[in-house]
Design an enzyme around this catalytic site. Sequence first.
Site, short mmCIF file in Angstrom:
data_model
loop_
_atom_site.label_atom_id
_atom_site.label_comp_id
_atom_site.label_asym_id
_atom_site.label_seq_id
_atom_site.Cartn_x
_atom_site.Cartn_y
_atom_site.Cartn_z
N LYS A 166 -6.21 2.14 -8.65
CA LYS A 166 -7.04 2.54 -7.51
C LYS A 166 -8.49 2.39 -8.00
CE LYS A 166 -7.52 4.32 -3.36
NZ LYS A 166 -7.12 3.64 -2.12
N ASP A 196 -2.24 2.11 -2.78
CA ASP A 196 -1.86 2.33 -1.38
C ASP A 196 -1.31 1.04 -0.78
OD1 ASP A 196 -4.45 1.49 -1.89
OD2 ASP A 196 -5.32 2.41 -0.11
N ASP A 220 5.27 6.65 -11.35
CA ASP A 220 6.23 7.70 -11.03
C ASP A 220 6.57 7.63 -9.54
OD1 ASP A 220 7.69 10.01 -10.92
OD2 ASP A 220 6.06 11.37 -11.45
#
Length: 326
Positions: A166, A196, A220
Amino acid sequence: MKVAVIPGDGIGPEVVSAAMRVVEAASRRFGVPLEVKYAEAGDAALRRYGKAMPDEAWRIIDAADAVLKGPIGESAYEVTSGIRMKYVLYANIRPAKNLPGVPAIKQIDCVFVRENVEDVYIGAEYRVGDTAIALKVITGEGTRRVARVARKYAEARKRKITVVTKSNVLRVVDKFFRDVAFEELKGLEVEEMYVDAAAMELVRNPLRFDVVLTTNQYGDILTDLAAQVAGSLGLAPSANIGDSKAMFEPVHGAAFDIAGRGIANPIATILSAAMMFEWAGRADAASAIRRAVEETLAKGIATPDIGGKAKTEEVGKAVAELVERL
Ligand code: ATP
């Protein structure tokens, strides 16, 4: 190979017992000498000894080459993260691939290489009055070593690596991970994708991914998503690799809701055992286990989570018998 086996909590003992049947069959069939020691760790150990990781469990793991571990319940952080951190198992490998006869959301065939010992999971969290703080730590060496593992997978599969970050928002830490990873992966086809967008693409067009390299927390979350895209959490295996030791475990948790009923899917743990043989340099045993799993599922021998009627034990027995014949 010296293997420490941790049955774990919830459905853990059931799926591990089915997987051990397959491990023993592969060891006999392919002549892989095994020295197996069982270690108690997790919620049950905490109740019995006052410690989720009793000293005896550490001693058994210290002496082992590899750990085959079932899921752990409430004490997962002490046990799973404890082992990852103590032995610096810095790369978490999670393949996501469809299996025959298993209803899936989409076709998918990729491998996640998740950094496993850094990021916000180092446990540096603080409360300061009305504020809570967690430190996100990424090191150059931590990134380079996990990128080298991703490189090996990419070279074997001959396609591209997607580095998930990100870095448009976390312009220091995530950008550092990205820059170091790109430098380490020079010469390969590499792209960056924001986390995202990666979540969306994993549902929209999962086949666009081949090898995905990412940080601990994004990995994860995305790997549970990828496991479900492939059909079920009950099918997703994983390997935690360090320089001298490794641990193999299903991606799923202890699933207390179905524990003790003999209906848990053991395939994730069986495929984790296949990864263990591969890590030990026994690709013959690993690919026999994978083929046996595929043939078992193709025959419709499957647990209820993927639409079958078989019990955990029956699946383990069917796979083990095929391994001995392949
Ligand atoms: P954790 O937080 O440890 O990941 P969780 O309870 O959030 O645990 P899981 O235990 O992984 O999540 O499982 C979520 C649900 O998926 C379970 O309630 C169970 O119904 C199903 N499930 C998970 N693993 C299996 C399996 N091996 N076989 C069948 N169903 C499973």
